[in-house]
Enzyme design. Structure first.
Site, PDB file in Angstrom:
ATOM      1  N   TRP A  38       0.814  -1.212   0.000  1.00 55.72           N
ATOM      2  CA  TRP A  38       0.000   0.000   0.000  1.00 55.72           C
ATOM      3  C   TRP A  38       0.846   1.260   0.000  1.00 55.72           C
ATOM      4  CZ3 TRP A  38      -4.478  -0.612  -1.854  1.00 55.72           C
ATOM      5  CH2 TRP A  38      -5.169  -1.809  -1.659  1.00 55.72           C
ATOM      6  N   ASP A  65      -1.149   6.279   7.130  1.00 51.91           N
ATOM      7  CA  ASP A  65      -2.287   5.458   6.736  1.00 51.91           C
ATOM      8  C   ASP A  65      -2.494   4.426   7.840  1.00 51.91           C
ATOM      9  OD1 ASP A  65      -4.081   3.658   5.684  1.00 51.91           O
ATOM     10  OD2 ASP A  65      -2.979   3.303   3.822  1.00 51.91           O
ATOM     11  N   LYS A  72     -12.258  -2.044   7.967  1.00 55.10           N
ATOM     12  CA  LYS A  72     -11.471  -3.008   8.730  1.00 55.10           C
ATOM     13  C   LYS A  72     -11.849  -2.956  10.210  1.00 55.10           C
ATOM     14  CE  LYS A  72      -7.808  -2.480   5.321  1.00 55.10           C
ATOM     15  NZ  LYS A  72      -7.902  -3.791   4.657  1.00 55.10           N
TER      16      LYS A  72
END
Length: 357
Positions: A102, A169, A193
């Site tokens: 990511w 993040d 999540k």
């Protein structure tokens, strides 16, 4: 229906009490005679929902008054573009620490907006303790992915960046462990999540970061747009924000983030203890950088991996297949994963090992 345990990395398991509350209120929210999905985002009922969600976020994470809390769309992936558009001016640069898939994607998008300096650990399963000496002196901010969903790594200590703002993040671990928001200039997280269903992304941004976007920044990608309109510039993902509010209430009822951290460490340690003693299953991550949320593991062959995944599904252990880029298996132990789910996984792994050694 036989109970199943959802180990998906996202969209992920939600607390059962939250799902029950959604079911209870689905046709008639707060005596409005309408479903939340039907409520206008301009209505008093929804304004109360979004204001309550922000207040709960601020309480649970002790967010200081000099930070905005925004509810946006586009997932964490859109933030890969929004962050440099808002924080980088022409000819300015930023540092990105690459610890997984990511963060690589974040670099790809940020590089379209400015000069991006990258820092990559030598070992993908070990994250060094970075300091300002490792950074570019002209950097406007330092970006990290603080928990790597695919690789199963996390920062044991966040980089010491000095006067350079830290941007993180936190999609796969926000609200799972204690953080000091004041150490960050900006935090962002996709909800699917630990926070709720997919569709909403939370951005916690220091106020002095807002209002500096480049002149060519689109209106919908400018943080100032959402600050001025309290995240209601256009129609937000109303249902996702409502469910997120219920999840935040549930976290508070459980004792808050500190209690979540205790429970999450207990769950993760149970699985790591088994993996460390196993003769069949292995975890590749260095102990100091092991994630509490996403735990990858594998056997000695792809054939055994596939056999275990089939066995696990028969036992009601769902979505354990590892990311396609790394293979093997992965157990995501988010806040809503109960202890008994982890124990059943361990029991199934133990029995499978006995049958295959």
């Amino acid at each position: 229906m036989e109970q199943v345990f959802n180990f998906s990395a996202g969209p992920a398991v939600l607390p059962k009490p939250v799902l029950a509350k959604v079911q209870e209120e689905l046709l008639n929210y707060d005596q409005t005679g309408m479903s939340v999905m039907e409520l206008s985002h301009r209505s008093a009922a929804f304004e109360n929902i979004i204001e309550s969600a922000e207040a709960l976020f601020r309480e649970l994470l002790a967010i200081p008054d000099d930070y905005h809390v925004l509810f946006l769309q586009g997932g964490a992936s859109l933030q890969f573009s929004m962050i440099p558009l808002n924080l980088l001016r022409p000819h300015q640069s930023a540092d990105y620490i690459i610890t997984g898939s990511w963060s690589k994607k974040a670099v790809t998008e940020a590089s379209k907006q400015g000069t991006i300096n990258t820092i990559t650990p030598e070992n993908p399963y070990i994250i060094p303790d970075y300091t300002h000496q490792d950074l570019s002196s002209a950097s406007q901010y330092v970006h990290i992915t603080s928990n790597n969903t695919i690789e199963g790594t996390r920062y044991s200590r966040y980089p010491k960046t000095g006067d350079i703002p830290l941007v993180a993040d936190m999609s796969s671990h926000i609200l799972s462990d204690s953080i000091d928001v004041k150490k960050f200039g900006l935090i962002y997280a996709g909800a699917q999540k630990n926070l709720g269903p997919s569709g909403v992304t939370v951005v916690i941004v220091r106020k002095d970061f807002v209002g500096n976007a480049s002149d060519n920044c689109p209106t919908m990608l400018n943080y100032e747009t959402y600050v001025k309109h309290k995240s209601l510039f256009n129609t937000p993902p109303t249902f996702a924000i409502y469910v997120m509010k219920l999840v935040l209430e549930w976290v508070k009822q459980q004792g808050g983030v500190k209690e979540m951290e205790v429970k999450n460490k207990e769950k993760a340690q149970m699985l790591y203890n088994f993996l460390d003693e196993s003769k069949l299953f292995k975890n590749p991550v260095s102990k100091q950088n092991r994630s509490f949320m996403n735990i990858p593991f594998l056997t000695e062959s792809k054939q055994l991996d596939e056999a275990f995944l089939k066995r696990a599904e028969q036992e009601g252990l769902m979505f354990l297949k590892g990311h396609r880029s790394v293979g093997g298996m992965r157990a995501s132990l988010y806040n809503a994963m109960p202890l008994e789910g982890v124990q059943k996984l361990i029991d199934t792994m133990s029995q499978f090992e006995k049958e295959n050694r």
